[in-house]
Design a protein around this motif. Structure first.
Motif, PDB file in Angstrom:
ATOM      1  N   PRO A  28       0.839  -1.215   0.000  1.00 50.86           N
ATOM      2  CA  PRO A  28       0.000   0.000   0.000  1.00 50.86           C
ATOM      3  C   PRO A  28       0.865   1.252   0.000  1.00 50.86           C
ATOM      4  N   TYR A  30       1.031   5.157   0.967  1.00 49.17           N
ATOM      5  CA  TYR A  30       0.364   6.148   1.804  1.00 49.17           C
ATOM      6  C   TYR A  30       0.988   7.537   1.678  1.00 49.17           C
ATOM      7  N   GLU A  31       2.232   7.643   1.282  1.00 46.71           N
ATOM      8  CA  GLU A  31       2.923   8.921   1.236  1.00 46.71           C
ATOM      9  C   GLU A  31       2.266   9.859   0.236  1.00 46.71           C
ATOM     10  N   VAL A  33      -0.648  10.851  -0.062  1.00 48.97           N
ATOM     11  CA  VAL A  33      -1.834  10.213  -0.643  1.00 48.97           C
ATOM     12  C   VAL A  33      -2.838  11.233  -1.171  1.00 48.97           C
ATOM     13  N   ASP A  34      -2.821  12.454  -0.610  1.00 53.54           N
ATOM     14  CA  ASP A  34      -3.763  13.476  -1.076  1.00 53.54           C
ATOM     15  C   ASP A  34      -3.263  14.208  -2.319  1.00 53.54           C
ATOM     16  N   ASP A  39      -2.209   4.184  -5.284  1.00 52.68           N
ATOM     17  CA  ASP A  39      -2.684   3.389  -4.148  1.00 52.68           C
ATOM     18  C   ASP A  39      -1.683   2.330  -3.712  1.00 52.68           C
ATOM     19  N   GLU A  40      -0.745   1.941  -4.582  1.00 56.70           N
ATOM     20  CA  GLU A  40       0.211   0.887  -4.244  1.00 56.70           C
ATOM     21  C   GLU A  40       1.541   1.180  -4.923  1.00 56.70           C
TER      22      GLU A  40
END
Length: 467
Positions: A28, A30-31, A33-34, A39-40
C-alpha cells in the motif's frame, strides 16, 4: 487472452531473460496520498557497483489498474521498456525527460491480470563508485472499472406506464424506459457501489465490483439503493443553472440542496417552464437571485453588465455573444428589468428553445455540457471526492473540463477526461497552499506528454525525482 495494444518494433525478451527477472511486490502507498492518485507501490533501489547489470524486473499486474513507471540513475536512464507476460515489448517511454536522471512511463493501463516485465534502463556511468539507481512502479487501483464497460444487448427490457412506476434491477443487462410519471429503479447495493454516467436522457449504471451488468435507463427520475435514494428529477436543471452562472458543475452538497428546494417548490424540471415561473413566483425568484449574492459570483463578475453577458455566453455556448444579444441583455440588466441571475436563466432558456441552425447547435452543445457536468458530480459522489471540489482552484479545473466539450462529444467516451479532472482536484482545505496546487500542475504535465498506446484510461503524475 485477448489484448489490443500494439507490439512495439523492439526485441522481445528471451526465455533466459524472462527467468532472470527479479520480482517486485506491491505494498500500500500512503505517502502524499492526497497529492497523487497512487494506491500501491513496488520498488527497488541500489547503490551497489554494477547495479545497472541487473535492471530487468517483473511485477504482477491487475486488469483495469493504471501503472506509472519511474526509473532514476546517476546519468539519464536509457529508454524504459515494459513487456507483456510473453516478453513482447508493449510500452516505452519514448525518451522524454522527466527531470535530470529520471525517465517515466505514464498511464500504462493493464488489459489483463498477470506478469509484466520492466527494463529500468539504468545508467551509472563509467565509474567504480556505487551510484544510486531506483525503479518505482505505482498502481492507481481506482481506475478499475471506471471506464464504461461495453454495453451488451439487453437481456431484460422493462417499460413503464404514464404513472409512477417502481422497477427492480436484475442481474442481467436491463433496458428500462420509465415512461411518464416519477419512476424509480431499485438496486441492491449502496450508492457508492455503482458508477452512473449520463448522456442526454440516457443513463448507464453498473456495479463497480461486477461490470457485466450494465443497465440503460430512460425517463427514470429516481434511483433507490440500500443506503438511501438518489433523485435525478432536477439534476439537469440544477446543472444547467450552475453551468450558466458559474461555468462549472455543481458540487455534491449544492446539487442535493438545490434539488430539494426545487422539489419543495413543486418547480418544473425543464428550463423554459422554470424561467417562466421566475416572474410570478417569489420563492423561485429568491432562489435564482441567490446565485448573484454568492462570493463566487462577485469574484467572477466584477466587471460591467456587458462583461457579465459575454461571460454567460462563453460559459453556456463557448462563443462570444452576437452584438444584438449583447446589447439586449446588458441593457435589460442596466435598466433593472432583469437581475443578472434572471438574465443568465433567460439566456439559458433561449439557447435551449432556439430552432435556427445556430440555435440547434447551441442547444446540442449545452446538452453535452450538462451531461458532462452531471457525470463530474456523480463521480465525486461515487469515489467520495466531494470534499476536494472546493475553492477557486478546484472550480477552475471543472471549468477547464467543460471548456473541452464540443457538439460532437460523446459523454460516455468523455468519462476518462471526467475522471482525470476529478483526480486532479486539490486535497481538502488544511493542506498548505503550495501542495494544493501540485496535482493540477502534474495533471497538465502528463496531459501534454505522449500517452502509452495501450488504452485511454488517464491519470495524473508529476515529474518527481526519487532518491
Amino acid at each position: 487472452m485477448s489484448m489490443t495494444y500494439p507490439i512495439l518494433d523492439l526485441p522481445s525478451l528471451t526465455q533466459h531473460e524472462l527467468g532472470s527477472a527479479a520480482p517486485l511486490t506491491f505494498d500500500p502507498f500512503y505517502e502524499n496520498v492526497d497529492l497523487t492518485p497512487w494506491d500501491e507501490l513496488a520498488s527497488v533501489k541500489s547503490n551497489q557497483v554494477g547495479a545497472m547489470q541487473h535492471d530487468l524486473f517483473s511485477f504482477t499486474a491487475v486488469k483495469g489498474v493504471t501503472y506509472y513507471v519511474f526509473s532514476t540513475s546517476y546519468l539519464e536512464p536509457t529508454r524504459i521498456i515494459v513487456y507483456d507476460n510473453l516478453g513482447r515489448p508493449i510500452g516505452a517511454d519514448n525518451e522524454t525527460d522527466g527531470s535530470s536522471g529520471m525517465h517515466y512511463l505514464p498511464r500504462l493501463f493493464a488489459e489483463y491480470s498477470g506478469t509484466m516485465y520492466v527494463d529500468a534502463g539504468w545508467n551509472q556511468g563509467q565509474t567504480e563508485l556505487g551510484l544510486a539507481v531506483s525503479l518505482k512502479v505505482f498502481g492507481d487501483v481506482d481506475t478499475k472499472n471506471v471506464a464504461p464497460p461495453p454495453v451488451l444487448p439487453p437481456v431484460s427490457t422493462m417499460t413503464g406506464t404514464a404513472w409512477a412506476d417502481r422497477f427492480v434491477a436484475t442481474r442481467a443487462e436491463d433496458l428500462i424506459d420509465g415512461g411518464g410519471g416519477i419512476d424509480t429503479v431499485a438496486y441492491a447495493g449502496t450508492r457508492a457501489s455503482y458508477n452512473i454516467i449520463k448522456d442526454g436522457d440516457k443513463v448507464r449504471i453498473w456495479s463497480i465490483p461486477d461490470t457485466k451488468d450494465v443497465d440503460t435507463l430512460r425517463s427514470v427520475e429516481k434511483l433507490s439503493f440500500s443506503d438511501g435514494s438518489y433523485d435525478m428529477q432536477y439534476g439537469d436543471l440544477t446543472q444547467s443553472l450552475y453551468v450558466a452562472y458559474f461555468g462549472r458543475a455543481a458540487d455534491v452538497g449544492a446539487l442535493k440542496s438545490f434539488q430539494s428546494q426545487l422539489a419543495a417548490l413543486g418547480a418544473p424540471a425543464n428550463v423554459n417552464d422554470f424561467s417562466a415561473r421566475y416572474a410570478k413566483d417569489a420563492s423561485v425568484k429568491n432562489l435564482i437571485d441567490s446565485f448573484g449574492l454568492s462570493h463566487e459570483s462577485k469574484a467572477l463578475y466584477s466587471g460591467d453588465n456587458k462583461a457579465f453577458v459575454k461571460a454567460i455566453y462563453n460559459n453556456l455556448l463557448s462563443r462570444d455573444a452576437d452584438q444584438g444579444g449583447l446589447d439586449f441583455w446588458s441593457n435589460a440588466i442596466d435598466s433593472g428589468s432583469l437581475t443578472r441571475a434572471n438574465a443568465s436563466l433567460s439566456i439559458l432558456a433561449g439557447a435551449q428553445g432556439n430552432t435556427s441552425a445556430q440555435g440547434l447547435a447551441d442547444a446540442l452543445l449545452l446538452q453535452k455540457k450538462i451531461s458532462v457536468a452531471a457525470n463530474f458530480t456523480l463521480a465525486l459522489e461515487t469515489f467520495d471526492k466531494g470534499n476536494r471540489y472546493d475553492g477557486d482552484f478546484a472550480a477552475g479545473i471543472a471549468r477547464k473540463l467543460l471548456g473541452a466539450v464540443t457538439t460532437t462529444t460523446d459523454a460516455f467516451d468523455f468519462q476518462d477526461d471526467v475522471i482525470d479532472a476529478m483526480f486532479a482536484l486539490p486535497p481538502p482545505r488544511g493542506v498548505p497552499d503550495q501542495a494544493r496546487e501540485m496535482p493540477f500542475a502534474a495533471h497538465e504535465a502528463l496531459r501534454d506528454a505522449p500517452v502509452i498506446e495501450l488504452t485511454g484510461v488517464g491519470g495524473i503524475a508529476d515529474a518527481f525525482m526519487f532518491a
